[in-house]
Scaffold this motif. Structure first.
Motif, short mmCIF file in Angstrom:
data_model
loop_
_atom_site.label_atom_id
_atom_site.label_comp_id
_atom_site.label_asym_id
_atom_site.label_seq_id
_atom_site.Cartn_x
_atom_site.Cartn_y
_atom_site.Cartn_z
N ASP A 92 2.29 4.88 0.62
CA ASP A 92 2.19 5.70 1.82
C ASP A 92 1.76 7.12 1.47
O ASP A 92 2.33 7.75 0.56
N ARG A 104 -2.80 -5.11 -9.51
CA ARG A 104 -3.32 -3.94 -8.78
C ARG A 104 -4.49 -4.43 -7.96
O ARG A 104 -5.49 -4.91 -8.49
N PHE A 163 -0.48 8.43 -0.11
CA PHE A 163 -0.68 8.69 -1.53
C PHE A 163 -1.70 9.82 -1.77
O PHE A 163 -1.64 10.54 -2.77
N LYS A 164 -2.59 9.93 -0.81
CA LYS A 164 -3.61 11.00 -0.91
C LYS A 164 -2.94 12.36 -1.11
O LYS A 164 -3.45 13.21 -1.86
N GLY A 176 -1.22 11.83 -9.94
CA GLY A 176 -1.40 10.63 -9.10
C GLY A 176 -1.44 9.38 -9.97
O GLY A 176 -0.79 8.37 -9.70
N ASP A 177 -2.17 9.47 -11.07
CA ASP A 177 -2.26 8.32 -12.01
C ASP A 177 -0.89 7.97 -12.57
O ASP A 177 -0.52 6.79 -12.68
N LYS A 198 2.33 -0.31 8.44
CA LYS A 198 1.82 1.08 8.47
C LYS A 198 1.92 1.63 9.89
O LYS A 198 2.41 2.75 10.11
N HIS A 220 -5.05 14.62 -9.58
CA HIS A 220 -5.34 13.20 -9.84
C HIS A 220 -4.55 12.63 -11.02
O HIS A 220 -4.11 11.47 -11.00
N GLY A 265 -7.17 0.77 -5.24
CA GLY A 265 -6.74 2.11 -5.67
C GLY A 265 -5.23 2.27 -5.68
O GLY A 265 -4.61 2.32 -6.74
N GLU A 266 -4.61 2.31 -4.47
CA GLU A 266 -3.16 2.47 -4.41
C GLU A 266 -2.54 1.28 -3.69
O GLU A 266 -1.54 1.38 -3.01
N ASP A 278 0.86 -1.19 0.00
CA ASP A 278 0.00 0.00 0.00
C ASP A 278 0.89 1.24 0.00
O ASP A 278 1.78 1.38 0.85
N ARG A 309 5.35 3.14 8.44
CA ARG A 309 5.33 3.11 6.96
C ARG A 309 6.74 2.92 6.37
O ARG A 309 7.70 2.86 7.11
N ASN A 366 -2.21 13.23 -4.71
CA ASN A 366 -3.42 13.71 -5.39
C ASN A 366 -3.76 15.13 -4.97
O ASN A 366 -4.07 15.98 -5.81
N1 LIG Z 1 -4.76 9.34 -8.90
C1 LIG Z 1 -5.38 8.30 -8.40
N2 LIG Z 1 -5.63 8.23 -7.10
C2 LIG Z 1 -6.25 7.13 -6.61
C3 LIG Z 1 -6.65 6.08 -7.42
N3 LIG Z 1 -7.22 5.13 -6.63
C4 LIG Z 1 -7.20 5.59 -5.38
N4 LIG Z 1 -6.60 6.79 -5.34
C5 LIG Z 1 -6.36 7.69 -4.19
O1 LIG Z 1 -5.52 7.07 -3.23
C6 LIG Z 1 -5.71 7.78 -2.04
C7 LIG Z 1 -5.68 6.80 -0.89
O2 LIG Z 1 -5.75 7.56 0.28
P1 LIG Z 1 -5.77 6.92 1.71
O3 LIG Z 1 -6.59 5.66 1.73
O4 LIG Z 1 -6.18 8.00 2.67
O5 LIG Z 1 -4.31 6.45 2.00
P2 LIG Z 1 -2.94 7.19 1.87
O6 LIG Z 1 -3.07 8.64 1.62
O7 LIG Z 1 -2.14 6.44 0.85
O8 LIG Z 1 -2.33 6.97 3.28
P3 LIG Z 1 -1.86 5.64 3.98
O9 LIG Z 1 -2.33 4.48 3.17
O10 LIG Z 1 -2.50 5.68 5.30
O11 LIG Z 1 -0.40 5.71 4.03
C8 LIG Z 1 -7.03 8.54 -2.15
O12 LIG Z 1 -6.78 9.92 -2.28
C9 LIG Z 1 -7.62 8.01 -3.45
O13 LIG Z 1 -8.38 8.97 -4.15
C10 LIG Z 1 -6.39 6.19 -8.83
O14 LIG Z 1 -6.71 5.32 -9.62
N5 LIG Z 1 -5.76 7.30 -9.26
#
Ligand SMILES: Nc1nc2c(ncn2[C@@H]2O[C@H](COP(=O)(O)OP(=O)(O)OP(=O)(O)O)[C@@H](O)[C@H]2O)c(=O)[nH]1
Length: 335
Positions: free
Chosen positions: A216, A253, A218-219, A230-231, A323, A227, A256-257, A214, A327, A222
């Motif tokens: 770290d 995959r 990743f939000k 992010g992609d 985590k 976004h 999401g992330e 997963d 992390r 974005n």
């Molecule tokens: N750009 C993009 N973002 C994605 C996609 N799928 C999921 N996300 C984003 O991934 C992020 C995941 O956020 P969180 O679940 O809060 O986790 P995190 O920010 O990675 O934090 P931790 O996992 O706690 O380290 C969200 O902002 C989702 O919108 C995608 O296909 N493309």
């Protein structure tokens, strides 16, 4: 049996051939009446006869396709014998038979034939059959030539369409199994692969490990970069994982992330090493964009009695621990 006594030896030999070939459909016996150097043309598009083997091929296919007696009526028969060794037959005939419960009738087949006298036997040395090219005659119900042409055209079309369909099917299967953003296996496909690996474990009694990953925070990517960036990061991370796993591993995959690596024939210690390698590669990776990205890794090894769900659950718990511990690290428990 018709009385052919009024015919010359040449004529009788020719009629004997017609009877064996058409009425009796006796391939072997009819072939004995052909000269070893036979040449000629049949009525079909590909019926070229340049050897006895060709004649056998053409005749056996014909008999196979139309095995019932073919009744013939000679509407014209001219027999010449220019020398002791040479006989000529020119004739026109109507034929009819049944194929698959359908009456086939064909009129005005033209035939010219050269016979040679070989050791007191008149053998067919040259044979040429042709069909008139004008419209079908009265009562003709089954134009074989046209059928053959249509058949060949259909076969070609079917084979082309089959190729197209196979290709489309391959593309659809590929799409159905692939994550469109990263090109890795999608979750459905990973689940399928895991199922297959479990079946293999039953038979081969080998190791299997999985690594859940997963990204770290990743939000933040974005939120700060948008976004689309992010992609691109997700794509680059996926490529990096793909580049550093073994050829026999499967990268997917998972969400999401979240990513997953299935590692056949790897025990926990080896899987931890692989996960650590992926972690450090990612942590030090220079992205094409001005971002950095780390990930947390949960490793689980298959234990006897595991189901897919229980194995995934342990990997998920290990990931949670990574985590929780801050992390950018790899964990495999303990539980
Ligand atoms: N750009 C993009 N973002 C994605 C996609 N799928 C999921 N996300 C984003 O991934 C992020 C995941 O956020 P969180 O679940 O809060 O986790 P995190 O920010 O990675 O934090 P931790 O996992 O706690 O380290 C969200 O902002 C989702 O919108 C995608 O296909 N493309």
């Amino acid at each position: 049996m018709k009385d052919n006594s009024h015919l010359s030896e040449v004529g009788q030999a020719f009629i004997r051939y017609l009877d064996l070939y058409f009425i009796e459909r006796d391939l072997e016996a009819s072939l004995k009446l052909l000269h070893p150097a036979i040449k000629g043309y049949g009525t079909g598009l590909d019926e070229r006869i340049f050897s006895l083997a060709d004649a056998k091929k053409v005749a056996s296919r014909d008999i196979e396709q139309a095995p019932n007696p073919v009744h013939y009526e000679l509407t014209q028969l001219l027999v010449d014998q220019p020398s002791d060794h040479l006989g000529l037959v020119t004739c026109e005939l109507n034929i009819k038979t049944r194929i698959l419960d359908q009456e086939l009738k064909l009129n005005s087949i033209r035939c010219s034939c050269v016979l040679l006298n070989k050791k007191q036997n008149w053998l067919l040395y040259h044979l040429h059959l042709s069909l008139p090219t004008n419209d079908h005659g009265e009562g003709e119900s089954y134009p074989i030539k046209e059928l053959e042409e249509n058949n060949q055209l259909l076969q070609r079309l079917v084979s082309e369409k089959t190729q197209e369909l196979n290709q489309a099917l391959q593309e659809i299967s590929q799409l159905a199994a692939t994550d469109p953003l990263t090109g890795l296996h999608n979750r459905l496909q990973i689940d399928k692969i895991l199922g297959q690996e479990f079946l293999r474990l039953d038979v081969e009694k080998t190791d299997l490990a999985i690594i859940l990953i997963d990204l770290d925070y990743f939000k933040d990517i974005n939120d700060y970069h948008g976004h689309l960036i992010g992609d691109q990061v997700l794509q680059e991370v996926a490529q990096l994982f793909q580049d550093h796993i073994r050829p026999q591993d499967f990268a997917g995959r998972w969400g999401g992330e979240e990513f997953i690596i299935i590692c056949p024939q790897l025990d926990q210690a080896q899987a931890l090493l692989l996960a650590e390698k992926l972690r450090s590669q990612l942590a030090s990776h220079l992205f094409t964009l001005p971002v950095s990205q780390t990930a947390s890794f949960g490793v689980a090894q298959y234990q006897p009695g595991d189901t897919r769900a229980s194995l995934l659950q342990r990997a998920d718990q290990a990931l949670y621990l990574a985590k929780e511990a801050g992390r950018n690290r790899v964990s495999s428990g303990p539980f």
